[in-house]
Design an enzyme around this catalytic site. Structure first.
Site, PDB file in Angstrom:
ATOM      1  N   ARG B 323     -47.608  54.764  13.412  1.00 40.15           N
ATOM      2  CA  ARG B 323     -48.701  55.733  13.485  1.00 40.15           C
ATOM      3  C   ARG B 323     -50.027  54.992  13.355  1.00 40.15           C
ATOM      4  NH1 ARG B 323     -45.933  60.705  11.632  1.00 40.15           N
ATOM      5  NH2 ARG B 323     -43.984  60.498  12.803  1.00 40.15           N
ATOM      6  N   GLU B 325     -52.794  56.165  12.901  1.00 37.86           N
ATOM      7  CA  GLU B 325     -53.778  57.056  12.285  1.00 37.86           C
ATOM      8  C   GLU B 325     -54.686  56.339  11.299  1.00 37.86           C
ATOM      9  OE1 GLU B 325     -51.282  59.952  10.453  1.00 37.86           O
ATOM     10  OE2 GLU B 325     -50.525  60.652  12.385  1.00 37.86           O
ATOM     11  N   ARG B 331     -50.358  58.797   0.840  1.00 36.98           N
ATOM     12  CA  ARG B 331     -49.049  59.091   1.422  1.00 36.98           C
ATOM     13  C   ARG B 331     -48.913  58.717   2.891  1.00 36.98           C
ATOM     14  NH1 ARG B 331     -46.856  64.097   1.256  1.00 36.98           N
ATOM     15  NH2 ARG B 331     -47.179  64.891   3.336  1.00 36.98           N
ATOM     16  N   HIS B 332     -49.848  57.965   3.441  1.00 34.80           N
ATOM     17  CA  HIS B 332     -49.756  57.571   4.848  1.00 34.80           C
ATOM     18  C   HIS B 332     -49.701  56.057   5.024  1.00 34.80           C
ATOM     19  CE1 HIS B 332     -51.276  61.729   5.437  1.00 34.80           C
ATOM     20  NE2 HIS B 332     -50.521  61.661   6.526  1.00 34.80           N
ATOM     21  N   GLU B 474     -44.952  67.915   0.998  1.00 36.01           N
ATOM     22  CA  GLU B 474     -44.122  68.043   2.188  1.00 36.01           C
ATOM     23  C   GLU B 474     -43.502  66.681   2.476  1.00 36.01           C
ATOM     24  OE1 GLU B 474     -45.455  66.948   5.778  1.00 36.01           O
ATOM     25  OE2 GLU B 474     -43.297  66.999   6.049  1.00 36.01           O
ATOM     26  N   SER B 477     -39.767  67.415   7.976  1.00 34.38           N
ATOM     27  CA  SER B 477     -40.072  68.432   8.964  1.00 34.38           C
ATOM     28  C   SER B 477     -38.877  68.545   9.896  1.00 34.38           C
ATOM     29  CB  SER B 477     -41.299  68.032   9.780  1.00 34.38           C
ATOM     30  OG  SER B 477     -42.432  68.653   9.245  1.00 34.38           O
ATOM     31  N   ARG B 525     -41.458  57.892   1.448  1.00 36.85           N
ATOM     32  CA  ARG B 525     -41.877  59.106   0.740  1.00 36.85           C
ATOM     33  C   ARG B 525     -40.778  59.643  -0.156  1.00 36.85           C
ATOM     34  NH1 ARG B 525     -45.427  62.873   4.885  1.00 36.85           N
ATOM     35  NH2 ARG B 525     -47.088  61.359   5.199  1.00 36.85           N
TER      36      ARG B 525
END
Lengths: 551, 551
Positions: B323, B325, B331-332, B474, B477, B525
């Site tokens: 990712r 991002e 948490r990333h 969360e 998913s 996570r």
């Protein structure tokens, strides 16, 4: 299903009553005729409706025994009355095709699989072969009042496209004669059948063709070339051989982990995004990482060694490895799964070889014990002899290998590497002499090993390294590593590596490092060579080579 | 070791006899004095040599009891006489520090570990703490004729750099008083000690500091900031807490696989190099693939679904996910390990949730059963409460969640997504009401889910999807996917995706596809939230975030 016409009212047949136009006699006559026609049609429809109503007990039930499952029914609806399929499967459990056996005779089952083939007998009868994964069962669809099977239902089954998904409800029966062409030796007497999902009528590749053996193709039956297979891999993968190949791939990992975890290893994951250029060399994929030059790891080498410096002592990794090499051989991919081990050693690099020598026979035995059906499926399409391996793995030194080759009249440089042909020849000689196709060759010349390889104590021209062969092909490379930062720097320089780019790696040995070593092996190669396959693209789920980046 | 001077002869002290220079009186006198000095030195050396020879029975043996192991001895030499270490360990097996227990009293053991600390008592005695992975044992080094321990040996031990690797041979003894600061409750009475590999004298980070709890740091003891830890991760990872974290990470995967394999899943590996731009979006790493534009997979989503179209029915994958991002949260990460599942379903997406509801408690129990020491080590540095979870996982609908929030005075959009704060709040409410910190929230609004999510049968504003929460965050998913190519195309367009770029993916549903679904979760996570840690960088071996690409 979601292709309802956008403007359904435009196709109405009723006259525009709301129009205030004046009507001529001719027009009025025409209109009367139209209305009469409409009246008659309505009468007919009413009659049909009455007929349906009077037959509802029987016909209605017959028509509910088959049909297309609507998408709405498949949207996980809670409503059991959402449709006839939803109602039919309510409270039932699905049975796997491979579980259908003689002992189930007379019981009603519900199965889901693909329409493999349909053999038409008459308008009243046919044989539907349902395939689930590699397993097949014959389903008999025959008109029967008792079973509520109508001619229309037989027609429905006949017209389903091959590879469509189908739910079949029926009784398990024992066929009079053994069924050929299916894996299961029972039949299903069909009572209900629903098309869960329809495949295109014309497919770009047929599983039958993709599953043909070389012998069948030689005999004139249609096959499929490799590019078609790989382009339509989602169909190609459905063949029994391919289902077997990837089941075996999964089992290899099971064996790998079971053996290593039992020996105190832990599984790690090292980063694949690296600053600089991995272990050096030009065959790396480069990318921009937030403005920094980066590349994809060619192996977890540096980080798995760093994990040893970080006190994990015994680590393994299963992860992607990237090679931007322009290799168009049967054994190279641009992305593959590396199985890697790194471990602290106490005294000798034989500790690593001992692990290899125990681990792989463990894996091979695991496959032989658990995958007989899968091996059979592969062998049917791609015939091969079981791999010969010894319970105690044979170890030869590189010099002994050179000597064996020499005695067989093959010259090989004692300080160089073996080429593919020489490796194959040596494999033959070893098989003849030792009756094994799995062996370790160690003490390789230093010149042909990476810079981080520990040289031999008695002769720096040789190194504490090894390769492992299966069926004459190199598959594993391993060695003791240099854990001394000074010697490591010296060797890196000698190999022309810019030591600045691997500073973090070298530095990690300055904070205290134990003697250690390890090895790496490509998962796809293990599967390929264990099963005697001729191309690594057969053992990669979606292969990546210099010309292929899709699907 | 490999730092021998390049030109040893240049440092010779002997006069240049070969020079034909004329010598002055003064010079001659000087020269005579030099020679006299040399003669005296030689005499001294000879005397020392005689002394050594006369004391050889005792002194020689004493001097062989300790020292640096030469690199040559560590090059896997076969020669047991290669050096004193090689000779000392010949025929001996190493015992793990964690295996040193009272029952071994009196036996001689050989251990290998790092110099953790040394406590000086006198020139004749000291306490060396040897650390192996997370375990520590106290080794008593005391001058002793009987044990052949000289004052020089005590000095040698005292002068070893911390984090160096050391081999200790000695007797297991029971200490009079309980030893504090070690994990093992026995001591080693040292007889021999060898430095296997020396760490730098000054380290950029000390394990003691890296292992400090927040409470100790608050109390004024030195700690280490996160960047220092991550820059020198090979040292940071040696702390007991970090050894525990990655052991637990390994165990999570053991539980994951054991449960899934038992349920008929197979492990697959999908390619990470993709043509086009993965599932769309700009947060992808782009690269040049042999002249073709390519990117790194943001998830195995498309290929794991294709594996279902390829008849594997139940697949899982453990692999890198990328990712790009610019997320700087706790948490990333830009690269992490995705645990992914995809499975054919028969009727309802609850089949997927049921799996999640069984799988994770299985994993949690696995850790609690097998990792008590590891959890204790983590808790010591980072205190946390054990995770509360129910044997039968709680499922709530999104609407029920919104209602609970509403009743607690928190407004949340019933057709929008929950933000981090609202999720946390809901987590609190659920814990209070149901006594669990692990639960499933399902039937999410369609607008906040990916284009391939199946809408609900009764209301397309909602979807057959779910999220799973641990401690209010969360973590998973999942959803039923759209397996109908027309609806899939329609939804992709509605989400603004260029369907041409995902043509192969959409097409794979045209060749027959079963209803299916799955889920994905980040391994880091799971570890972070199970152990109540505050930053995902603590659970990634070598983390990659927008600012970090090394080590």
């Amino acid at each position: 299903m979601s292709s309802e016409p956008e403007n359904p009212s435009s196709s109405t047949a009723t006259p525009p009553e709301e129009s205030g136009e004046k009507i001529s006699k001719k027009a009025a006559k025409k209109e009367a005729a139209k209305l009469e026609k409409l009246r008659r049609r309505q009468e007919k429809e009413e009659e049909a409706s009455r007929k349906t109503a009077s037959l509802s007990i029987e016909e209605e039930s017959f028509s509910r025994s088959y049909g297309d499952v609507t998408l709405n029914e498949l949207k996980s609806t809670e409503d059991p009355k959402a449709g006839k399929w939803r109602e039919a499967v309510e409270g039932k459990e699905w049975t796997d095709v491979r579980e259908l056996v003689e002992a189930m005779e007379g019981t009603e089952v519900l199965i889901r699989g693909r329409v493999h083939t349909y053999r038409h007998v008459s308008s009243k009868k046919g044989f539907l072969i349902v395939r689930q994964k590699g397993s097949k069962v014959q389903c008999v669809v025959a008109e029967s009042k008792e079973n509520h099977v109508s001619v229309d239902m037989v027609k429905f089954v006949r017209q389903m496209n091959s590879e469509s998904f189908v739910d079949v409800i029926g009784y398990v029966v024992l066929p009079k004669d053994p069924v050929t062409g299916t894996t299961q030796q029972v039949e299903i007497q069909v009572r209900k059948v629903y098309c869960v999902n329809s495949a295109l009528q014309m497919l770009p590749l047929y599983v039958e063709d993709a599953a043909r053996s070389e012998a069948d193709i030689q005999a004139g039956k249609p096959g499929a070339n490799q590019d078609t297979r790989l382009n339509f891999r989602v169909i190609d993968l459905r063949t029994p051989a391919n289902q077997g190949i990837f089941s075996i791939q999964s089992w290899i990992q099971i064996g790998w982990r079971e053996c290593l975890l039992r020996k105190g290893f832990i599984e790690i994951h090292s980063p694949k995004l690296l600053a600089g250029s991995s272990e050096g060399g030009s065959a790396v994929f480069r990318l921009d990482y937030k403005g920094q030059p980066a590349c994809l790891a060619q192996s977890p080498q540096l980080h798995k060694q760093m994990a040893i410096c970080a006190d994990f002592e015994r680590v393994f990794e299963v992860g992607a490895v990237y090679r931007a090499e322009d290799s168009f051989t049967h054994r190279h991919l641009c992305e593959f799964i590396g199985l890697d081990v790194e471990m602290a050693i106490h005294k000798h690099y034989s500790e690593i070889m001992d692990l290899v020598g125990e681990l792989f026979p463990f894996i091979f035995n695991k496959i032989n014990e658990n995958c007989q059906k899968e091996l059979e499926a592969i062998r049917k399409q791609y015939p091969f002899q079981p791999l010969k391996f010894l319970p105690k793995t044979l170890k030869l030194t590189f010099a002994e290998g050179i000597q064996m080759l020499k005695e067989a009249g093959v010259q090989a440089d004692p300080l160089g590497d073996l080429n593919t042909e020489t490796e194959r020849k040596l494999g033959e000689l070893v098989r003849e002499k030792y009756d094994t196709e799995f062996y370790i060759l160690h003490r390789y010349p230093s010149a042909v090993r990476p810079f981080y390889t520990m040289p031999c104590a008695d002769d720096p021209n040789y190194s504490n390294s090894f390769d492992v062969f299966i069926r004459g092909e190199e598959i594993i490379s391993g060695a003791q590593r240099v854990h001394d930062p000074e010697l490591l720097t010296e060797q890196a320089k000698r190999f022309g590596i810019d030591v600045e780019t691997i500073k973090t790696y070298i530095d990690s040995f300055r904070y205290g490092a134990p003697p250690h070593g390890g090895f790496g092996v490509g998962l796809e190669r293990v599967v390929m060579l264990f099963c005697g396959l001729n191309n690594i693209r057969k053992t990669s789920l979606f292969s990546r080579d210099p010309l292929r980046l899709a699907p």
